[in-house]
Motif scaffolding. Sequence first.
Motif, PDB file in Angstrom:
ATOM      1  N   LEU A  46       0.826  -1.216   0.000  1.00 40.22           N
ATOM      2  CA  LEU A  46       0.000   0.000   0.000  1.00 40.22           C
ATOM      3  C   LEU A  46       0.857   1.262   0.000  1.00 40.22           C
ATOM      4  O   LEU A  46       0.543   2.236  -0.687  1.00 40.22           O
ATOM      5  N   MET A  47       1.938   1.250   0.756  1.00 42.19           N
ATOM      6  CA  MET A  47       2.830   2.422   0.803  1.00 42.19           C
ATOM      7  C   MET A  47       3.508   2.628  -0.558  1.00 42.19           C
ATOM      8  O   MET A  47       3.674   3.763  -1.013  1.00 42.19           O
ATOM      9  N   ARG A  48       3.883   1.524  -1.228  1.00 47.24           N
ATOM     10  CA  ARG A  48       4.483   1.621  -2.555  1.00 47.24           C
ATOM     11  C   ARG A  48       3.482   2.228  -3.546  1.00 47.24           C
ATOM     12  O   ARG A  48       3.839   3.062  -4.371  1.00 47.24           O
ATOM     13  N   LYS A  49       2.225   1.801  -3.415  1.00 46.35           N
ATOM     14  CA  LYS A  49       1.170   2.311  -4.295  1.00 46.35           C
ATOM     15  C   LYS A  49       0.985   3.818  -4.106  1.00 46.35           C
ATOM     16  O   LYS A  49       0.852   4.566  -5.083  1.00 46.35           O
ATOM     17  N   ILE A  50       0.996   4.267  -2.843  1.00 47.41           N
ATOM     18  CA  ILE A  50       0.857   5.699  -2.554  1.00 47.41           C
ATOM     19  C   ILE A  50       2.044   6.465  -3.138  1.00 47.41           C
ATOM     20  O   ILE A  50       1.873   7.540  -3.730  1.00 47.41           O
ATOM     21  N   GLN A  51       3.245   5.917  -3.014  1.00 48.99           N
ATOM     22  CA  GLN A  51       4.437   6.594  -3.527  1.00 48.99           C
ATOM     23  C   GLN A  51       4.457   6.622  -5.053  1.00 48.99           C
ATOM     24  O   GLN A  51       4.907   7.590  -5.660  1.00 48.99           O
ATOM     25  N   GLU A  52       3.984   5.535  -5.694  1.00 50.42           N
ATOM     26  CA  GLU A  52       3.949   5.491  -7.150  1.00 50.42           C
ATOM     27  C   GLU A  52       2.986   6.529  -7.716  1.00 50.42           C
ATOM     28  O   GLU A  52       3.208   7.083  -8.798  1.00 50.42           O
ATOM     29  N   GLU A  53       1.908   6.780  -6.994  1.00 52.68           N
ATOM     30  CA  GLU A  53       0.944   7.780  -7.439  1.00 52.68           C
ATOM     31  C   GLU A  53       1.401   9.195  -7.067  1.00 52.68           C
ATOM     32  O   GLU A  53       0.691  10.168  -7.321  1.00 52.68           O
ATOM     33  N   GLU A  54       2.564   9.269  -6.430  1.00 52.14           N
ATOM     34  CA  GLU A  54       3.181  10.532  -6.021  1.00 52.14           C
ATOM     35  C   GLU A  54       2.241  11.374  -5.157  1.00 52.14           C
ATOM     36  O   GLU A  54       2.108  12.576  -5.318  1.00 52.14           O
ATOM     37  N   LEU A  55       1.612  10.675  -4.210  1.00 52.74           N
ATOM     38  CA  LEU A  55       0.725  11.360  -3.275  1.00 52.74           C
ATOM     39  C   LEU A  55       1.475  11.659  -1.989  1.00 52.74           C
ATOM     40  O   LEU A  55       2.401  10.933  -1.615  1.00 52.74           O
ATOM     41  N   ASP A  56       1.098  12.681  -1.302  1.00 52.25           N
ATOM     42  CA  ASP A  56       1.725  13.037  -0.027  1.00 52.25           C
ATOM     43  C   ASP A  56       1.176  12.106   1.055  1.00 52.25           C
ATOM     44  O   ASP A  56      -0.032  12.051   1.284  1.00 52.25           O
ATOM     45  N   VAL A  57       2.062  11.367   1.688  1.00 56.47           N
ATOM     46  CA  VAL A  57       1.665  10.380   2.704  1.00 56.47           C
ATOM     47  C   VAL A  57       0.958  11.055   3.879  1.00 56.47           C
ATOM     48  O   VAL A  57       0.034  10.503   4.460  1.00 56.47           O
ATOM     49  N   GLN A  58       1.370  12.271   4.211  1.00 56.60           N
ATOM     50  CA  GLN A  58       0.813  12.977   5.363  1.00 56.60           C
ATOM     51  C   GLN A  58      -0.604  13.506   5.117  1.00 56.60           C
ATOM     52  O   GLN A  58      -1.420  13.546   6.033  1.00 56.60           O
TER      53      GLN A  58
END
Length: 197
Positions: A46-58
């Motif tokens: 899930l974290m990889r998916k968020i990073q691939e979509e270049e979304l801000d984790v915070q």
Amino acid sequence: MYGRRASQLLKELSTCEPGQLTSFNTDVFDQVLKECNAHHLELQSLMRKIQEEELDVQTTKNAEHFGAVIHHLSLMRNKRCLMAYMYNRAQIIQSLRWKLGPVLPQEIQEKLNFSEEEYFKNYSAALESYASELELDLTVDMVPPKDPYIKVRVLDDIGDVLLSDQSPNLARHSIHFLKRTDAEQFISQGLMEELLG
């Protein structure tokens, strides 16, 4: 549901008598470890998916974010339950070392897993090393005695033994008046019983 197996381990601890060990529950313990690994892999995905979509984790509050939070919290809860299970068993093992000495009875040894047996050996060695540095047996007289000598009955034939002030023949059913420090190890192993009164 996440966390049920881990809570089983803690329920098992709470149902047994205080200071008593049940057999190490390897099956449930391993299932909880597998569940932790699954949560970890899912969290990474899930974290990889968020990073691939270049979304801000915070600031991102989408399905992946909430999924990651659920897997992270489940992972942390399982880890806390596993640590509580191991910590409580370690506390009981330490108290058994103080009560029974360096040799555990067979019925207790059967309840330990390999790492707990190693823990008992290492704890016992550390305690003996510390006691030898002090030149004092720390496991004797946990409660201060009223008299340094006690009356004991031998329950199992021990034979001739060299004690601090005498060398009696400890035959089965014989009664002796021994120093408490000499008799403690035999009493804790179940070879003698103290006669009161």
